[in-house]
Scaffold this motif. Structure first.
Motif, PDB file in Angstrom:
ATOM      1  N   ASN A  21       0.803  -1.126  -0.112  1.00 18.90           N
ATOM      2  CA  ASN A  21      -0.030   0.124  -0.156  1.00 18.90           C
ATOM      3  C   ASN A  21       0.855   1.233  -0.103  1.00 18.90           C
ATOM      4  N   ILE A  22       2.149   1.067  -0.042  1.00 17.17           N
ATOM      5  CA  ILE A  22       3.053   2.188  -0.266  1.00 17.17           C
ATOM      6  C   ILE A  22       3.206   2.803  -1.639  1.00 17.17           C
ATOM      7  N   LYS A  23       2.913   3.892  -1.836  1.00 16.29           N
ATOM      8  CA  LYS A  23       3.025   4.444  -2.962  1.00 16.29           C
ATOM      9  C   LYS A  23       4.132   4.165  -4.047  1.00 16.29           C
ATOM     10  N   ASP A  24       5.376   4.241  -3.535  1.00 15.92           N
ATOM     11  CA  ASP A  24       6.559   4.001  -4.139  1.00 15.92           C
ATOM     12  C   ASP A  24       6.872   2.460  -4.156  1.00 15.92           C
ATOM     13  N   ASP A  25       8.020   2.238  -4.975  1.00 16.19           N
ATOM     14  CA  ASP A  25       8.347   0.803  -5.222  1.00 16.19           C
ATOM     15  C   ASP A  25       9.016   0.590  -3.648  1.00 16.19           C
ATOM     16  N   VAL A  26       8.746  -0.628  -3.178  1.00 18.62           N
ATOM     17  CA  VAL A  26       9.356  -1.042  -1.812  1.00 18.62           C
ATOM     18  C   VAL A  26      10.462  -2.088  -2.049  1.00 18.62           C
ATOM     19  N   MET A  27      11.496  -1.817  -1.236  1.00 14.60           N
ATOM     20  CA  MET A  27      12.869  -2.779  -1.102  1.00 14.60           C
ATOM     21  C   MET A  27      12.870  -3.087   0.232  1.00 14.60           C
ATOM     22  N   ILE A  28      12.854  -4.300   0.735  1.00 17.24           N
ATOM     23  CA  ILE A  28      13.153  -5.005   2.094  1.00 17.24           C
ATOM     24  C   ILE A  28      14.633  -5.123   1.976  1.00 17.24           C
ATOM     25  N   TYR A  29      15.233  -4.499   3.034  1.00 20.89           N
ATOM     26  CA  TYR A  29      16.635  -4.703   3.435  1.00 20.89           C
ATOM     27  C   TYR A  29      16.827  -5.564   4.617  1.00 20.89           C
TER      28      TYR A  29
END
Length: 151
Positions: A21-29
């Motif tokens: 639901n976050i508008k930007d691309d999500v990257m999990i580190y």
């Protein structure tokens, strides 16, 4: 700690909904690939059915920050999160290998790593020392072979 916690399926769905639901691309580190591997095992063991969006997140949204850090700084072996924090001048807070404490400390290191100014202040010297440099002299340049020349 987990007595009143939601089941894996509920917690994982809450997590992926939040990410998606976050508008930007999500990257999990994550520091290492262990967390991703464990979540994938839990998905399989709990027979959780990934949606198409969740599948994309799990396959393309995770980054092994330890590997990225080590490669970027020129390390040939993996270093611990605590050592990486020490190099950046950041104190490790909490207990090592505690999931939440490791996540918080990884986030602090990631902030320094991704901020060019902070990186220059803390980690640039390490990067410069670790990167291989070209040799200006070769063995041939160091030995005077002119005495062996015949005319």
């Amino acid at each position: 700690m987990v007595a009143n916690a939601p089941t894996f399926s509920v917690a994982f769905k809450q997590f992926t909904d939040w990410c998606l639901n976050i508008k930007d691309d999500v990257m999990i580190y994550a520091w290492s690939n262990t967390d991703h591997s464990q979540v994938m095992k839990e998905i399989q063991l709990k027979q959780y059915k990934l949606s198409e969006e969740e599948h994309k997140l799990m396959e393309h949204g995770w980054t092994d920050f330890q590997n990225e850090f080590d490669i970027h700084l020129g390390f040939e072996r993996q270093i611990s999160l605590k050592l990486a924090l020490d190099m950046a001048g950041i104190d490790f807070n909490g207990r090592q290998h505690d999931a939440l404490d490791d996540a918080r400390n990884t986030a602090k290191l990631l902030r320094v790593f991704k901020d060019e100014e902070l990186f220059d202040q803390t980690l640039r010297k390490i990067e410069e020392v670790m990167k291989p440099s070209s040799l200006e002299n070769t063995l041939g340049n160091l030995i005077d072979l002119s005495m062996f020349m015949t005319t």
